[in-house]
Write an enzyme that holds these catalytic residues in place. Structure first.
Site, PDB file in Angstrom:
ATOM      1  N   HIS A 243      30.301  33.323  25.129  1.00 51.13           N
ATOM      2  CA  HIS A 243      31.713  32.937  25.231  1.00 51.13           C
ATOM      3  C   HIS A 243      31.981  32.108  26.495  1.00 51.13           C
ATOM      4  O   HIS A 243      31.400  32.309  27.539  1.00 51.13           O
ATOM      5  CB  HIS A 243      32.623  34.161  25.179  1.00 51.13           C
ATOM      6  N   ASN A 244      32.896  31.163  26.331  1.00 50.06           N
ATOM      7  CA  ASN A 244      33.386  30.295  27.409  1.00 50.06           C
ATOM      8  C   ASN A 244      32.373  29.260  27.896  1.00 50.06           C
ATOM      9  O   ASN A 244      32.670  28.514  28.834  1.00 50.06           O
ATOM     10  CB  ASN A 244      33.861  31.102  28.626  1.00 50.06           C
TER      11      ASN A 244
END
Length: 334
Positions: A243-244
């Protein structure tokens, strides 16, 4: 079957015919030097295969200027500064990417009434397209693929067999191979002795144009900000992107790489096979990391790193040489 003149190939492949007398010669297929026949096109970009070049039965070969003198008699030569790229462009004339073979929606596919399917798409058996999903024109969605609620897929995309896509926006001319998982929640939770507390993952995955994503690769949705895959990235099979994470344009990520959360890669970064990258790092434009390395600190633009932990490549080579010398001394001492 496709029949293409060398004149047309030279234009498409940005290559120059060595002799214009060959311009109207017809090519019917592409093939390796060792297997090519008279109506085949091949290429040479590695001096290891010069002998195969000398012995080839190909009708035409794409080569660099430095290898022209090795060309056998009767073989048409197309000169290119980048023979492999020129070959790739030529091969696409015979084998187009992401072709929709039989437009239409299989009776055994399930498409929600609120989903939008543009013209000339092929939706294969067992595919599931949820409410509010949008699929652009000329897209292929393979058997048993799942397109989640509100997912947007641009034109001319290929979604392979058993792919799942949720919480994502996919650009144009994107190819996602079988079994890939895009947009599932990231690995986010607060560690606590009384019990770990999951953190809701509320971001998206944004895949820009002309990206290739390999089989069984996983790309997690952002925790708060979006996970971003930049235009033209090439991602191999069995890659994990957390994620991210943000990839700039044109990055090359080889098989079994793992990139931990919130790490940012600049443009044209290359990670060799089985590289592990820790979270919250920054890698500058054009950085390269050797296979099986472990990255635990930022890497400046244009630098080459290798080893565990990864260090500048020349330092890593000195470390490896020093260990080899030490082992040799120990053996002599014993």
């Amino acid at each position: 079957h496709v029949h293409v003149s060398l004149r047309d190939i030279s234009v498409k492949a940005s290559a120059t015919l060595n002799d214009l007398i060959d311009a109207d010669r017809i090519v019917r297929d592409v093939s390796p030097l060792s297997q090519a026949v008279e109506d085949n096109l091949s290429f040479l970009d590695n001096r290891k295969y010069i002998q195969q070049f000398k012995d080839t039965n190909a009708g035409a070969v794409i080569v660099h200027t430095k290898y022209v003198d090795h060309g056998p008699s009767g073989v048409a030569l197309l000169i290119s500064d980048n023979p492999y790229k020129s070959y790739a462009l030529a091969a696409q004339m015979f084998y187009p990417l992401a072709v929709v073979g039989s437009p239409g929606i299989s009776p055994s596919a399930w498409v929600d009434k609120s989903a939008t399917i543009a013209a000339n798409c092929q939706i294969e058996a067992g595919a599931v397209i949820h409410c509010g999903a949008e699929i652009g024109e000329n897209c292929f969605v393979g058997a048993n693929a799942i397109i989640g609620e509100g997912v947007v897929i641009g034109a001319n995309c290929h979604i392979g067999t058993s792919v799942t896509i949720t919480h994502s926006r996919i650009g144009e001319r994107v190819m996602i191979h079988s079994g890939a998982r895009i947009g599932q929640p990231g690995f986010g939770f607060s560690i606590d002795p009384s019990g770990h507390v999951p953190v809701p993952q509320i971001g998206l995955v944004l895949v820009e144009d002309d990206v290739r994503i390999g089989a069984n690769t996983t790309i997690d949705r952002g925790a708060a900000v979006d996970t971003i895959i930049g235009a033209g990235c090439m991602i191999d099979n069995l890659v994990q992107i957390a994620h991210n994470v943000q990839l700039g344009k044109g990055c090359v990520i080889v098989a079994q790489v793992g990139i931990a959360g919130s790490t940012k890669l600049g443009d044209y970064v290359v990670l060799g096979g089985q590289v592990g990258v820790a979270g919250h790092l920054n890698m500058g434009d054009g950085a390269m990391v050797a296979a099986k390395s472990g990255v635990i600190r930022d890497i400046p633009a244009g630098e080459r790193y290798g080893g565990i932990p990864a260090v500048p490549i020349q330092q890593w080579k000195r470390q490896v040489a020093a260990i080899a010398r030490l082992v040799k001394r120990i053996r002599k001492g014993s």
